[in-house]
Design an enzyme around this catalytic site. Structure first.
Site, PDB file in Angstrom:
ATOM      1  N   GLU A  36      28.783  -8.721  -3.170  1.00 38.39           N
ATOM      2  CA  GLU A  36      27.628  -8.924  -4.061  1.00 38.39           C
ATOM      3  C   GLU A  36      28.072  -8.708  -5.502  1.00 38.39           C
ATOM      4  O   GLU A  36      28.909  -7.852  -5.750  1.00 38.39           O
ATOM      5  CB  GLU A  36      26.546  -7.842  -3.794  1.00 38.39           C
ATOM      6  N   LYS A  38      28.180  -7.093  -9.057  1.00 33.08           N
ATOM      7  CA  LYS A  38      27.793  -5.765  -9.544  1.00 33.08           C
ATOM      8  C   LYS A  38      27.055  -5.969 -10.861  1.00 33.08           C
ATOM      9  O   LYS A  38      27.660  -6.321 -11.881  1.00 33.08           O
ATOM     10  CB  LYS A  38      29.017  -4.871  -9.738  1.00 33.08           C
ATOM     11  N   GLU A  96      18.782  -2.847  -9.253  1.00 33.11           N
ATOM     12  CA  GLU A  96      19.359  -2.746 -10.597  1.00 33.11           C
ATOM     13  C   GLU A  96      18.417  -3.488 -11.545  1.00 33.11           C
ATOM     14  O   GLU A  96      18.084  -4.656 -11.324  1.00 33.11           O
ATOM     15  CB  GLU A  96      20.756  -3.386 -10.575  1.00 33.11           C
ATOM     16  N   LYS A 204      31.017  -4.296   0.404  1.00 29.94           N
ATOM     17  CA  LYS A 204      30.455  -3.263   1.278  1.00 29.94           C
ATOM     18  C   LYS A 204      30.793  -3.587   2.731  1.00 29.94           C
ATOM     19  O   LYS A 204      30.758  -4.758   3.116  1.00 29.94           O
ATOM     20  CB  LYS A 204      28.921  -3.235   1.150  1.00 29.94           C
ATOM     21  N   CYS A 322      48.483  21.993 -31.620  1.00 30.30           N
ATOM     22  CA  CYS A 322      47.091  21.633 -31.372  1.00 30.30           C
ATOM     23  C   CYS A 322      46.350  21.642 -32.713  1.00 30.30           C
ATOM     24  O   CYS A 322      46.856  22.193 -33.705  1.00 30.30           O
ATOM     25  CB  CYS A 322      46.488  22.665 -30.417  1.00 30.30           C
ATOM     26  N   CYS A 351      40.839  28.640 -28.458  1.00 33.69           N
ATOM     27  CA  CYS A 351      40.981  27.453 -29.309  1.00 33.69           C
ATOM     28  C   CYS A 351      39.581  26.896 -29.498  1.00 33.69           C
ATOM     29  O   CYS A 351      38.898  26.559 -28.526  1.00 33.69           O
ATOM     30  CB  CYS A 351      41.877  26.415 -28.640  1.00 33.69           C
TER      31      CYS A 351
HETATM   32  S1  IVH Z   1      25.788  -0.383  -4.066  1.00 31.72           S
HETATM   33  C1  IVH Z   1      26.810   3.994  -5.056  1.00 31.72           C
HETATM   34  N1  IVH Z   1      25.459  -2.777  -5.044  1.00 31.72           N
HETATM   35  O1  IVH Z   1      26.421   0.267  -9.549  1.00 31.72           O
HETATM   36  C2  IVH Z   1      25.792   3.539  -4.137  1.00 31.72           C
HETATM   37  N2  IVH Z   1      25.455  -0.972  -6.588  1.00 31.72           N
HETATM   38  O2  IVH Z   1      28.518   2.321  -9.645  1.00 31.72           O
HETATM   39  C3  IVH Z   1      25.993   2.148  -3.676  1.00 31.72           C
HETATM   40  N3  IVH Z   1      25.114  -1.626  -8.909  1.00 31.72           N
HETATM   41  O3  IVH Z   1      24.388   3.074  -9.048  1.00 31.72           O
HETATM   42  C4  IVH Z   1      25.734   1.207  -4.743  1.00 31.72           C
HETATM   43  N4  IVH Z   1      24.943  -3.801  -8.554  1.00 31.72           N
HETATM   44  O4  IVH Z   1      23.389   1.046 -10.199  1.00 31.72           O
HETATM   45  C5  IVH Z   1      25.554  -1.461  -5.339  1.00 31.72           C
HETATM   46  N5  IVH Z   1      25.209  -4.974  -5.719  1.00 31.72           N
HETATM   47  C6  IVH Z   1      25.266  -3.680  -6.021  1.00 31.72           C
HETATM   48  C7  IVH Z   1      25.146  -3.194  -7.343  1.00 31.72           C
HETATM   49  C8  IVH Z   1      25.257  -1.834  -7.586  1.00 31.72           C
HETATM   50  C9  IVH Z   1      24.924  -2.842  -9.466  1.00 31.72           C
HETATM   51  C10 IVH Z   1      25.163  -0.332  -9.643  1.00 31.72           C
HETATM   52  C11 IVH Z   1      24.183   0.678  -9.125  1.00 31.72           C
HETATM   53  C12 IVH Z   1      24.992   1.863  -8.738  1.00 31.72           C
HETATM   54  C13 IVH Z   1      26.235   1.649  -9.526  1.00 31.72           C
HETATM   55  C14 IVH Z   1      27.407   2.325  -8.847  1.00 31.72           C
END
Ligand code: IVH
Length: 596
Positions: A36, A38, A96, A204, A322, A351
């Site tokens: 899917e 992101k 999202e 996934k 530093c 520090c």
């Molecule tokens: S699955 C972590 N699928 O990415 C739980 N997340 O970095 C599983 N996101 O918090 C997330 N598109 O806000 C999943 N197709 C998608 C997604 C997605 C965007 C975002 C979501 C999540 C973040 C994780």
């Protein structure tokens, strides 16, 4: 809500698949993944009880979300009621929220990028304000579902689409690395033509029962990864090389560059990682360089265009001090005996640059999570001499704060509330927050479980007791010599003890208790030797922990059960356990316990 692990190339994806197969002891050649896009937006969670939308939450700190139901209701395409028979009694749908690129053009003067605009709009106090900005969404996942009816991710998406939810059309089941690569290339080529920002693909495991077996690490699900697209790049010039000091004393060189837009964001700083990196790439002040920005990570300098270099340019000499003036050191790793690439200031709280970063860590989301007290405010309060060490956070003079520009009475009241709320903290959070090097969230939990209470933990303040206690920690799975040395270093420092003591006085620290007190292995300590037929060692460990038990790394009197797998168990461990009269069970008995 967790985050996702990242993958950047074919090898990372092959590793991801290999790890999954190892964890599951998966015998078939290919495991079905679901791909899917992101979406680069803001995550939200919708809860439906008997089909009615009853709760709408933002990510919050990942555990406790913020209630944004009324704002979410302004998004017309989010169903308020699921129109279908046969719906689960309870279902949590993750999605999202984003602003379309075309819609963003009309409001671009007010926000840095579409993602910020979506976040700002969702946090509005008045839903009427939210409704002015055209928010959209894609649903991508589920949380709690009662009864659990989905067997596959693909089936879930299909179903909710029929229920009226918006799902991303560019999703697809894939089998094997070649199909993954093909899909990644295909969607990357479409990226710029889409009306929403995406920064990669999420892969996934499609089978939900396998997802459940894989479970999560403390940060991310083991059954998914974000395969990022290649980062966006730009050319600019280094005007200065500055030094930054991190909370662990690490000295990081930062290139101050002529501001340049990379993927829609103006960049004026880029990390140079460490001294070795500058030397290897021979990076100099005045150089024309290529920089890249990928997702949320800090932009980095990739390469130098030496053809554009001034004849008089000189090699950059890395400072050996530093910002606080103390000499820095490269440590020798105890395990590899090699010199660390990173220079460090070893002054800790002495520090002031480290001290300030430690304060930023303590207020961060993963630690005390104090709303309204972010990095910028810490800098402001530090400069005004309001805070010097963590306990000062709880002694702030709110009268003084209310006289500062930008601090209205509402923001002061909110800050006061947020700080007061954070006084109640669990032992594991406390241990993580005090910022001991090499003690992350996962290790903090293991240590909190070992000590149980703050009183027991305080025994580490005593030199003699500490040595005796720390020896025992080696038995804990996940804790090694590095962590033990780091605990010794931290607690042998008087200043640290004072700071921790002062902080403790301000807090109510609750005892650590296992979430699962009626699991099959509650309060039991197990150890494994030999491999199992159908599950990996990591899965076996996860099963013990889900059932309230703990896995130890060595045989000792503390051990309750030694589980002997069929494949190549170690005779020495079995003999040791026999001598100590520890219960020994074979693989088939272990299976029986789990089935029963
Ligand atoms: S699955 C972590 N699928 O990415 C739980 N997340 O970095 C599983 N996101 O918090 C997330 N598109 O806000 C999943 N197709 C998608 C997604 C997605 C965007 C975002 C979501 C999540 C973040 C994780």
């Amino acid at each position: 809500m967790l985050s996702l692990s990242n993958s950047f190339d074919k090898t990372d994806m092959e590793d991801f698949i290999k790890k999954i197969k190892n964890f599951l002891s998966f015998k078939q050649e290919k495991i079905e993944l679901f791909s899917e896009p992101k979406i680069d937006g803001i995550s939200a969670s919708l809860v439906y009880e008997n089909g009615m939308l009853t709760k709408g939450l933002s990510r919050g700190d990942g555990i406790v979300g913020e209630d944004i139901l009324e704002n979410l209701k302004t998004i017309a395409k989010i169903p308020k009621k699921i129109q279908s028979s046969n719906i689960p009694k309870l279902i949590e749908i993750r999605c999202e929220i984003y602003i379309g690129k075309r819609d963003f053009i009309n409001i671009k003067d007010k926000f840095a990028n579409p993602r910020n605009a979506a976040g700002g709009s969702l946090r509005q106090k008045n839903p009427k304000e939210t409704s002015k900005i055209p928010l959209k969404y894609f649903a991508y996942g589920f949380g709690t579902v009662i009864p659990a009816i989905f067997k596959k991710q693909s089936e879930f998406l299909e179903k909710i689409k029929n229920w009226g939810f918006i799902i991303n059309p560019l999703s697809k089941a894939v089998n094997g690395i070649e199909e993954i690569e093909k899909e990644h290339k295909k969607i990357e080529s479409l990226r710029s033509s889409l009306d929403y920002d995406i920064d990669g693909l999420v892969f996934k495991v499609n089978d939900v029962s396998l997802q459940n077996r894989l479970g999560n690490t403390s940060h991310s699900p083991r059954w998914a990864t974000a395969y990022k697209f290649s980062a966006e790049k730009a050319i600019t010039k280094i005007n200065e090389i500055a030094i930054q000091v991190g909370r662990t004393g690490a000295i990081t060189p930062v290139a101050k560059v002529t501001p340049v837009t990379v993927g829609g964001v103006v960049v004026s700083n880029a990390t140079l990682h460490n001294e070795e990196e500058i030397e290897r790439k021979d990076i100099r002040i005045g150089d024309v360089v290529q920089i890249q920005r990928a997702g949320d990570v800090i932009p980095q300098v990739l390469s130098v265009d030496t053809s554009k270099r001034d004849k008089n340019s000189k090699k950059f000499i890395f400072p050996n001090k530093c910002l606080c003036g103390a000499l820095t050191k490269k440590e020798i790793s105890k395990s590899t005996k090699k010199e660390d690439a990173v220079r460090r200031c070893l002054k800790g709280y002495n520090c002031k640059f480290i001290a300030r970063e430690k304060l930023k860590h303590i207020v961060s989301k993963e630690a005390f999570n104090i709303d309204g007290l972010g990095k910028k405010v810490i800098d402001q309060f530090w400069d005004l001499n309001f805070i010097r060490e963590p306990s000062d956070i709880f002694k702030l003079d709110y009268k003084k704060i209310s006289t500062l520009e930008g601090w209205g009475s509402l923001s002061v009241t909110n800050l006061k509330k947020a700080i007061s709320k954070s006084k109640n903290v669990n032992l594991d959070k406390f241990i993580y927050s005090i910022g001991i090097r090499h003690i992350g969230q996962e290790n903090a939990k293991i240590i909190a479980d070992f000590f149980g209470s703050i009183d027991e933990l305080s025994n580490l303040f005593n030199d003699k007791k500490r040595r005796e206690i720390l020896i025992n920690l080696i038995e804990l799975d996940g804790i090694g010599e590095t962590q033990i040395n780091s605990l010794e270093n931290f607690f042998s420092n008087e200043k640290n003890i004072n700071i921790v003591n002062n902080l403790m006085r301000q807090l109510n620290i609750s005892n650590f208790s296992f979430k699962n007190s009626d699991g099959k292995f509650s309060n039991k300590k197990l150890m494994f030797t030999g491999g199992f037929q159908n599950i990996s060692r990591s899965e076996a460990k996860a099963i013990v922990e889900q059932n309230g038990g703990k896995v130890l790394g060595t045989v000792s009197k503390k051990l309750d059960i030694l589980v002997v797998g069929n494949s190549k168990p170690t005779k020495k461990k079995i003999d040791q356990a026999r001598n100590l009269k520890i219960k020994i069970i074979l693989e088939k008995e272990w299976n029986k316990i789990l089935d029963g």
